[in-house]
Design an enzyme around this catalytic site. Structure first.
Site, short mmCIF file in Angstrom:
data_model
loop_
_atom_site.label_atom_id
_atom_site.label_comp_id
_atom_site.label_asym_id
_atom_site.label_seq_id
_atom_site.Cartn_x
_atom_site.Cartn_y
_atom_site.Cartn_z
N GLY A 25 0.81 -1.23 0.00
CA GLY A 25 0.00 0.00 0.00
C GLY A 25 0.84 1.27 0.00
O GLY A 25 0.59 2.18 -0.79
N GLU A 69 -12.80 8.11 1.73
CA GLU A 69 -14.12 7.84 2.33
C GLU A 69 -13.87 6.91 3.52
O GLU A 69 -13.67 5.71 3.35
CB GLU A 69 -15.02 7.13 1.31
CG GLU A 69 -15.22 7.88 0.02
CD GLU A 69 -16.15 9.08 0.17
OE1 GLU A 69 -16.84 9.18 1.18
OE2 GLU A 69 -16.15 9.91 -0.74
N CYS A 71 -20.28 1.80 6.94
CA CYS A 71 -19.79 3.11 7.40
C CYS A 71 -20.93 4.00 7.84
O CYS A 71 -20.73 4.94 8.61
CB CYS A 71 -18.99 3.77 6.29
SG CYS A 71 -19.92 3.91 4.77
P1 NAP Z 1 -8.87 -0.69 5.57
O1 NAP Z 1 -8.27 -1.74 6.40
O2 NAP Z 1 -8.46 0.71 5.83
O3 NAP Z 1 -8.60 -1.10 4.06
C1 NAP Z 1 -9.09 -0.35 2.96
C2 NAP Z 1 -8.21 -0.62 1.75
O4 NAP Z 1 -6.93 -0.01 1.94
C3 NAP Z 1 -7.93 -2.11 1.52
O5 NAP Z 1 -7.83 -2.36 0.15
C4 NAP Z 1 -6.58 -2.29 2.20
O6 NAP Z 1 -5.86 -3.43 1.76
C5 NAP Z 1 -5.90 -1.00 1.81
N1 NAP Z 1 -4.75 -0.63 2.63
C6 NAP Z 1 -4.40 -1.11 3.85
N2 NAP Z 1 -3.26 -0.53 4.26
C7 NAP Z 1 -2.88 0.33 3.30
C8 NAP Z 1 -1.80 1.24 3.15
N3 NAP Z 1 -0.84 1.37 4.07
N4 NAP Z 1 -1.74 1.97 2.02
C9 NAP Z 1 -2.68 1.87 1.09
N5 NAP Z 1 -3.73 1.03 1.17
C10 NAP Z 1 -3.83 0.27 2.26
O7 NAP Z 1 -10.48 -0.70 5.70
P2 NAP Z 1 -11.45 -1.97 5.66
O8 NAP Z 1 -11.28 -2.72 6.95
O9 NAP Z 1 -11.28 -2.70 4.38
O10 NAP Z 1 -12.88 -1.27 5.64
C11 NAP Z 1 -13.58 -0.91 6.80
C12 NAP Z 1 -13.49 0.60 7.00
O11 NAP Z 1 -13.96 1.24 5.83
C13 NAP Z 1 -14.37 1.10 8.13
O12 NAP Z 1 -13.68 2.06 8.89
C14 NAP Z 1 -15.54 1.77 7.39
O13 NAP Z 1 -16.18 2.79 8.09
C15 NAP Z 1 -14.85 2.28 6.16
N6 NAP Z 1 -15.81 2.50 5.07
C16 NAP Z 1 -16.11 3.79 4.73
C17 NAP Z 1 -17.04 4.05 3.72
C18 NAP Z 1 -17.37 5.46 3.34
O14 NAP Z 1 -17.99 5.65 2.31
N7 NAP Z 1 -16.97 6.47 4.11
C19 NAP Z 1 -17.64 2.98 3.04
C20 NAP Z 1 -17.31 1.68 3.41
C21 NAP Z 1 -16.38 1.46 4.43
P3 NAP Z 1 -5.83 -4.78 2.65
O15 NAP Z 1 -7.24 -5.27 2.71
O16 NAP Z 1 -4.93 -5.67 1.90
O17 NAP Z 1 -5.31 -4.40 4.00
#
Ligand code: NAP
Length: 488
Positions: free
Chosen positions: A207, A245, A279
């Site tokens: 990432g 987001e 979210c």
């Molecule tokens: P996440 O762990 O932050 O992961 C999101 C994406 O970022 C994944 O593809 C992840 O890959 C990648 N990622 C992880 N570390 C990274 C880095 N250092 N640099 C760049 N990319 C990186 O979030 P999640 O657990 O998948 O999703 C849950 C979160 O999303 C919750 O907080 C929720 O509120 C939020 N969400 C927000 C919205 C909105 O519209 N505001 C909508 C849906 C969800 P990996 O999976 O390989 O770690």
């Protein structure tokens, strides 16, 4: 499954893979590439070298391809629904709703093919004009979460591609298969080689490298606030624009004059839809003291009727993985430590057969949660909700706004004065009045505070994928007189 780089379906450059488990049973579902920095370089290079031709194709032609991708997804939609059920644990009806959402996003954005406009501004002297064009950023990196793994992919691919950008998408490591299926449909629809690339692998490993890559112009990411903060730090290397987001902690207000039955139904949706992994999930319920008892009776009864189990025939399926269940258990431990009242659920349900090894948690309600409890301050992201009694408007506004997050909020009331007052005073990107979500394609999905930057959906969401460029033209044909440089 495979990566898709420069028009080829390929393994990771070192052949390594990661496991994807079925969250309902804990069984291995598939293996996916653990991509390397070399894979990232190849995907970004392909995107960079193809984007100019893609842009020059024109938005109308691009719109047709995006629409065609929608038609292909529609024709095979049951395959996507089945992947969502197996990969993400979506219950049947919610898997179908998500595919409806995917199609809505794709068709909605394809309509902008004839709506990308710019301005022609008069110059400061005669026979001069300033042409303000909207042009793509170039290479877009899309990082998607697992909770709505199809809708989030569609919401990023459609506008990014329509506006003439090329894309490298890296989906969540919990849901790579959904992304692969959707990318295949875009490829079948005619997206040229190099314009759309898919790479999988752990964000914690690749990432930082992707987002800081010097050839990237825009990063669109949906995920946690912690990852968003990290991306902001890392993009100081390339100054790429970011659409972020991030997390939410929605207040759900039930006022004394609300239709309590409607409010409870909406809360069932707002909390237990997708097992609370949303979210915009209601995470803090504020109920007026005059109706608290009556409301709780209805809400508890409805919650007790939610069937948890096999996504094929239940109302609520599993959480995404084991650590999500551990996270719920740690919230329950905090609730017990604080001696809070757990009035429903609070543990893993007793399921039989293969489901015994799945990642399930009961719909859980905790009453009389104080505002400073971690249950009201941290994002829970599961089927656990806290309730708090309020007595007057000022207290209600103060508590509702007291969150580092600012995405969705809900208000149930029949007092129109309160509706207008709340529209202004509730400092959240979305205020749902007397209705549940989710957001519409034509709405602008955005949040205040730590929920992120920019937004998605509507004409404003399209604009995020375009950059305004200014071209100054002199068409007088006269000799230039540059008065401030003597002699010229
Ligand atoms: P996440 O762990 O932050 O992961 C999101 C994406 O970022 C994944 O593809 C992840 O890959 C990648 N990622 C992880 N570390 C990274 C880095 N250092 N640099 C760049 N990319 C990186 O979030 P999640 O657990 O998948 O999703 C849950 C979160 O999303 C919750 O907080 C929720 O509120 C939020 N969400 C927000 C919205 C909105 O519209 N505001 C909508 C849906 C969800 P990996 O999976 O390989 O770690």
């Amino acid at each position: 499954m495979k990566n898709y780089i420069d028009g080829q379906w390929v393994d990771s450059s070192n052949g390594k893979t990661l496991d994807k488990l079925n969250p309902s049973t804990g069984e291995l579902l598939d293996k996916f590439p653990a991509s390397t920095k070399d894979d990232v370089d190849r995907a970004i290079d392909a995107a960079e070298s193809s984007y100019e031709a893609w842009y020059n194709m024109g938005s109308v032609a691009r719109g047709k391809i995006i629409r065609e991708a929608g038609d292909r997804i529609k024709a095979a939609r049951s395959e996507l629904e089945n992947i969502l059920i197996k990969e993400c644990g979506k219950v049947k009806v919610q898997a179908a709703e998500e595919v409806d959402g995917v199609l809505d996003q794709i068709y909605y954005y394809s309509e902008f093919a004839r709506k990308i406009t710019g301005d022609i501004v008069e110059g400061t002297t005669s026979k001069r004009k300033i042409f303000q064009y909207k042009v793509p950023h170039g290479v877009v990196v899309a990082l998607t979460p697992w909770n709505f793994p199809a809708a989030m992919v569609a919401r990023k691919l459609a506008p990014a591609l329509l506006t003439g950008n090329s894309v490298v998408i890296k989906p969540s490591s919990d849901t790579p298969l959904t992304a692969e299926w959707i990318v295949r449909k875009f490829v079948e629809a005619g997206i040229p080689k190099g314009v759309l690339n898919l790479i999988t692998g752990k964000g914690s490993e690749i990432g930082d490298y992707i987002v800081a890559h010097r050839k990237v112009g825009l990063i669109t990411m949906t995920g946690s606030t912690e990852t968003g903060q990290r991306i902001i730090k890392n993009t100081s290397a390339n100054m790429a624009k970011t659409i972020l987001e991030l997390g939410g902690k929605a207040p759900f207000i039930v006022w004394k004059d609300a239709d309590l039955e409607n409010a409870a139904r909406a809360l069932i949706w707002a909390k237990f839809w997708n097992a609370g992994q949303s979210c915009i999930a209601a995470e803090r319920v504020y109920v007026h003291s005059e109706v608290k008892k009556k409301f709780m009776d209805i809400f508890l009864k409805m919650t007790g009727e939610i069937k948890v189990g096999d996504p094929q025939d239940s109302a609520m399926g599993p959480l995404i993985n084991k650590s999500a269940v551990e996270n719920m258990n740690s919230f329950m431990a905090k609730a017990r430590e604080e001696k809070l009242q757990i009035v429903a659920g609070g543990k893993t349900p007793d399921l039989s057969g293969k489901l015994k090894n799945g990642f399930f948690f009961e719909p859980t309600i905790i009453d009389n949660v104080p505002q400073n409890s971690p249950l009201f301050q941290e994002e829970i992201f599961g089927p656990v909700v806290g309730v708090h009694e309020v007595k007057d408007r000022e207290e209600m506004f103060k508590l509702a706004n007291d969150s580092k997050y600012g995405l969705a909020s809900y208000l149930f009331t029949s007092d129109m004065n309160l509706v207008y007052e709340a529209s202004e005073r509730i400092r959240f990107g979305e205020v749902y009045v007397n209705m549940p979500g989710p957001e519409a394609s034509q709405g602008y999905h955005t949040g205040f505070r730590m929920t992120g930057q920019a937004g998605e959906g509507s004409k404003y969401g399209i604009e995020e994928y375009l950059k305004l460029k200014n071209v100054y033209v002199d068409y007088s044909g006269e000799k230039l007189k540059i008065g401030t440089v003597p002699g010229f």
